[in-house]
Design an enzyme around this catalytic site. Structure first.
Site, mmCIF file in Angstrom:
data_model
loop_
_atom_site.group_PDB
_atom_site.id
_atom_site.type_symbol
_atom_site.label_atom_id
_atom_site.label_comp_id
_atom_site.label_asym_id
_atom_site.label_seq_id
_atom_site.Cartn_x
_atom_site.Cartn_y
_atom_site.Cartn_z
ATOM 1 C CG HIS A 1 -2.268 0.730 0.958
ATOM 2 N ND1 HIS A 1 -3.069 1.464 1.775
ATOM 3 C CD2 HIS A 1 -3.053 0.733 -0.322
ATOM 4 C CE1 HIS A 1 -4.071 1.912 1.200
ATOM 5 N NE2 HIS A 1 -4.048 1.379 0.020
ATOM 6 C CG HIS B 1 -0.485 1.446 10.048
ATOM 7 N ND1 HIS B 1 -1.084 0.997 8.783
ATOM 8 C CD2 HIS B 1 0.870 1.014 9.754
ATOM 9 C CE1 HIS B 1 -0.055 0.946 7.931
ATOM 10 N NE2 HIS B 1 1.073 0.932 8.434
ATOM 11 C CE LYS C 1 -9.196 9.920 14.536
ATOM 12 N NZ LYS C 1 -7.791 9.814 13.895
ATOM 13 C CG MET D 1 -10.297 1.871 16.026
ATOM 14 S SD MET D 1 -9.155 3.228 15.403
ATOM 15 C CE MET D 1 -8.989 4.095 16.890
ATOM 16 N N GLY D 2 -11.501 1.181 11.705
ATOM 17 C CA GLY D 2 -12.091 0.568 10.459
ATOM 18 C C GLY D 2 -12.543 1.489 9.314
ATOM 19 C CG PHE D 3 -15.825 3.705 9.613
ATOM 20 C CD1 PHE D 3 -16.566 3.624 8.423
ATOM 21 C CD2 PHE D 3 -15.999 2.451 10.440
ATOM 22 C CE1 PHE D 3 -17.902 2.614 8.210
ATOM 23 C CE2 PHE D 3 -16.942 1.544 10.263
ATOM 24 C CZ PHE D 3 -17.781 1.638 9.348
ATOM 25 C CG HIS E 1 -7.079 5.443 3.883
ATOM 26 N ND1 HIS E 1 -5.914 6.052 2.969
ATOM 27 C CD2 HIS E 1 -6.669 4.317 4.233
ATOM 28 C CE1 HIS E 1 -5.248 5.376 2.965
ATOM 29 N NE2 HIS E 1 -5.156 4.136 3.486
ATOM 30 N NE ARG F 1 -6.711 -1.198 1.051
ATOM 31 C CZ ARG F 1 -5.793 -0.761 2.051
ATOM 32 N NH1 ARG F 1 -4.820 -1.380 2.457
ATOM 33 N NH2 ARG F 1 -6.207 0.314 2.820
ATOM 34 C CG ASP G 1 -7.630 -2.508 8.861
ATOM 35 O OD1 ASP G 1 -7.040 -3.670 8.702
ATOM 36 O OD2 ASP G 1 -6.891 -1.576 8.915
ATOM 37 N NE ARG H 1 1.155 -3.862 3.291
ATOM 38 C CZ ARG H 1 0.580 -2.756 3.665
ATOM 39 N NH1 ARG H 1 0.957 -1.718 4.223
ATOM 40 N NH2 ARG H 1 -0.760 -2.618 3.480
ATOM 41 N NE ARG I 1 18.729 14.727 10.052
ATOM 42 C CZ ARG I 1 18.204 15.604 10.656
ATOM 43 N NH1 ARG I 1 17.120 16.399 10.206
ATOM 44 N NH2 ARG I 1 18.685 16.357 11.809
HETATM 45 C C1 LIG Z 1 -6.899 6.564 9.214
HETATM 46 C C2 LIG Z 1 -6.977 7.849 9.908
HETATM 47 C C3 LIG Z 1 -5.742 7.633 11.021
HETATM 48 C C4 LIG Z 1 -6.769 8.809 8.899
HETATM 49 O O1 LIG Z 1 -6.669 9.996 9.548
HETATM 50 P P1 LIG Z 1 -6.354 11.387 9.127
HETATM 51 O O2 LIG Z 1 -5.947 11.684 7.839
HETATM 52 O O3 LIG Z 1 -5.061 11.797 10.132
HETATM 53 O O4 LIG Z 1 -7.397 12.305 9.743
HETATM 54 P P2 LIG Z 1 -7.877 12.712 11.209
HETATM 55 O O5 LIG Z 1 -7.346 11.637 12.263
HETATM 56 O O6 LIG Z 1 -6.942 14.044 11.360
HETATM 57 O O7 LIG Z 1 -9.311 12.943 11.301
HETATM 58 C C5 LIG Z 1 -9.738 14.026 10.517
HETATM 59 C C6 LIG Z 1 -11.390 14.184 11.046
HETATM 60 O O8 LIG Z 1 -12.069 13.138 10.919
HETATM 61 C C7 LIG Z 1 -12.520 12.430 11.907
HETATM 62 N N1 LIG Z 1 -12.330 10.945 11.821
HETATM 63 C C8 LIG Z 1 -11.345 10.154 11.193
HETATM 64 N N2 LIG Z 1 -11.456 9.108 11.167
HETATM 65 C C9 LIG Z 1 -12.339 8.696 11.965
HETATM 66 C C10 LIG Z 1 -13.273 7.712 12.436
HETATM 67 N N3 LIG Z 1 -12.444 6.592 12.094
HETATM 68 N N4 LIG Z 1 -14.027 7.738 13.314
HETATM 69 C C11 LIG Z 1 -14.727 9.198 13.359
HETATM 70 N N5 LIG Z 1 -14.207 10.119 13.054
HETATM 71 C C12 LIG Z 1 -13.169 9.982 12.317
HETATM 72 C C13 LIG Z 1 -11.699 13.105 13.253
HETATM 73 O O9 LIG Z 1 -12.157 12.828 14.446
HETATM 74 C C14 LIG Z 1 -11.408 14.316 12.766
HETATM 75 O O10 LIG Z 1 -12.471 15.107 13.035
HETATM 76 P P3 LIG Z 1 -12.197 16.639 13.396
HETATM 77 O O11 LIG Z 1 -11.456 17.276 12.336
HETATM 78 O O12 LIG Z 1 -13.564 16.973 13.696
HETATM 79 O O13 LIG Z 1 -11.229 16.532 14.447
HETATM 80 C C15 LIG Z 1 -8.331 8.075 10.698
HETATM 81 O O14 LIG Z 1 -9.028 8.055 9.676
HETATM 82 C C16 LIG Z 1 -8.554 7.125 11.801
HETATM 83 O O15 LIG Z 1 -7.957 7.238 12.437
HETATM 84 N N6 LIG Z 1 -9.097 6.052 11.301
HETATM 85 C C17 LIG Z 1 -9.528 5.044 12.312
HETATM 86 C C18 LIG Z 1 -8.472 3.822 12.491
HETATM 87 C C19 LIG Z 1 -8.377 3.241 11.137
HETATM 88 O O16 LIG Z 1 -9.277 2.643 10.839
HETATM 89 N N7 LIG Z 1 -7.081 2.867 10.558
HETATM 90 C C20 LIG Z 1 -6.901 2.026 9.410
HETATM 91 C C21 LIG Z 1 -6.430 2.784 8.166
HETATM 92 S S1 LIG Z 1 -6.318 1.747 6.934
#
Ligand SMILES: CC(C)(COP(=O)(O)OP(=O)(O)OC[C@H]1O[C@@H](n2cnc3c(N)ncnc32)[C@H](O)[C@@H]1OP(=O)(O)O)[C@@H](O)C(=O)NCCC(=O)NCCS
Length: 387
Positions: A199, A234, A267, A269-271, A273, A282, A324, A349, A368
């Site tokens: 990925h 992640h 948050k 989890m599983g939602f 990106h 996927r 996920d 992976r 770096r």
């Molecule tokens: C994947 C992830 C880390 C990407 O995050 P990011 O680009 O850094 O985005 P942020 O964490 O800054 O979130 C942006 C906004 O969306 C919200 N948000 C993001 N993912 C969310 C989730 N899974 N559930 C609820 N709200 C979510 C955040 O709370 C944030 O809201 P705010 O702006 O009001 O504070 C994030 O979506 C997440 O934590 N998802 C859950 C973990 C997950 O499933 N990871 C596997 C990825 S394949």
């Protein structure tokens, strides 16, 4: 096979405000020919092959070969590759003893991190020419090490495994369950391994590449990758998603609990990106497999709860499931214990990390970057008696 391209996620179109939030959001940190997540009009591809085609027509071994060698194998090359992997499945005795000593309470991701590190002491890489051999060895023996540790602590005794299964998917399931997996179980596992294989410059791959860029050894880069993958933002998300699903008893109460979580800004989890903005391709592939397996194993309620959570997340937050989320119900239907969900991600992976380590080494420059300093102005040293 035709498929819809996801909405553009071209880094150049990322907003400046996203970048100022840190996390290297929208920053191109380097080049790769291995896969693209965000290039407009491509969808998710591994070396140009769409993830839809790979998951429909390929096997995990073909995909691993593609990533490591740079092209698809013919049937003779594929068989030779599978034979090499089968020959590398056994785990050396000192590693077996270590697995027996790791507490049963350890997280299996910590077990795999230890396995990668310890194998590096027992079978060091030596010259970089041995890298492909090391990557194949890791691909081959990590499933055995994981299920050995799991079964040893569950059953309280060492056991010998039949190492003759034809694929990594069936080898993992057979050693875990102590029975031959069915065709549909094996194929579902194989598809999930294909989806998890690669990925682009995600957090764990970036970690592995940073380590490789210091000209460190292969095992160190893989060990670092495992450490980065472990977190719930992640790879740990599939496990965290299952833990959430386990708290839900039916779709209506799941909806109510979810609304409460969202009102508390928790948050799910599983939602979501970092790169995909409209959908994770996927998820569209894993979801029908989750449905099929849930229906075949009496887990219809789990699937109904999962679908309701997806509906509510789309309605309330405009958010979509990532790979996920439906992996969780798929793995539950395969009767895989929840703490082993993220380790499965590792088993797959390793192929992508390995390809990235090879790519990094082939045209290496130390990674770096700079930091924007926000600390105090220069100030005089204060002697300890005056502090
Ligand atoms: C994947 C992830 C880390 C990407 O995050 P990011 O680009 O850094 O985005 P942020 O964490 O800054 O979130 C942006 C906004 O969306 C919200 N948000 C993001 N993912 C969310 C989730 N899974 N559930 C609820 N709200 C979510 C955040 O709370 C944030 O809201 P705010 O702006 O009001 O504070 C994030 O979506 C997440 O934590 N998802 C859950 C973990 C997950 O499933 N990871 C596997 C990825 S394949």
């Amino acid at each position: 096979m035709s498929h819809q391209s996801p909405p553009s996620t071209e880094p150049s179109k990322q907003s400046a405000s996203n970048q100022s939030r840190g996390g290297l959001d929208g920053i191109i940190a380097g080049q790769t020919r291995l896969s693209t997540v965000g290039k407009s009009g491509f969808g998710l591809t591994y070396l140009g092959y769409s993830i839809e085609d790979l998951a429909e027509h390929g096997t995990f071994e073909e995909v691993a070969y593609l990533l490591l060698v740079g092209r698809l194998p013919n049937s003779i090359e594929l068989q030779a590759f599978k034979d090499r992997l089968a020959a590398g499945r056994s785990i050396p005795k000192p590693l077996r003893k270590t697995l027996e000593r790791i507490p049963s309470t350890a997280h299996p991701m910590d077990v795999l991190r230890t396995v990668a590190s310890m194998l590096g002491t027992l079978e060091p890489e030596g010259a970089f020419e041995n890298a492909i051999k090391v990557s194949q060895r890791l691909l081959a023996c990590m499933p055995t090490a994981l299920t050995y540790w799991h079964r040893f602590h569950r059953e309280g005794k060492p056991r010998e495994f039949d190492l003759d299964e034809p694929s990594i998917a069936s080898h993992f399931l057979a050693t875990l369950k102590n029975r031959k997996p069915t065709e549909i179980e094996t194929r579902a596992m194989d598809v999930s391994l294909i989806l998890y294989a690669e990925h682009e410059w995600n957090a764990s791959t970036f970690t592995a590449r940073v380590i490789a860029s210091t000209l460190s050894d292969f095992y160190s880069a893989i060990t670092g990758g495992i450490g980065a993958l472990r977190g719930p933002l992640h790879g740990g998300a599939n496990e965290a998603a299952m833990e959430l699903l386990d708290q839900m008893t039916d779709p209506d109460s799941a909806e109510a609990s979810l609304l409460t979580m969202l009102s508390k800004k928790m948050k799910v989890m599983g939602f979501g990106h970092r790169v995909y903005k409209g959908a994770d391709p996927r998820s569209d592939i894993i979801k029908p497999w989750a449905k099929r397996l849930c229906e075949a194993t009496g887990n219809e309620q789990l699937y109904a709860i999962s679908e309701r959570i997806e509906t509510v997340m789309r309605r309330e937050k405009g958010m979509f499931p990532n790979v996920d989320f439906y992996s969780a119900s798929l793995y539950r239907s395969l009767e895989i214990p929840t703490p082993l969900f993220t380790p499965i991600f590792v088993l797959s992976r390793i192929s992508g990390w390995s390809a990235h380590i090879l790519e990094q080494r082939a045209d290496n420059r130390l990674i770096r970057p700079l930091a924007d300093y926000t600390g105090p102005e220069p100030r005089p040293w204060s002697p300890i008696s005056q502090r």
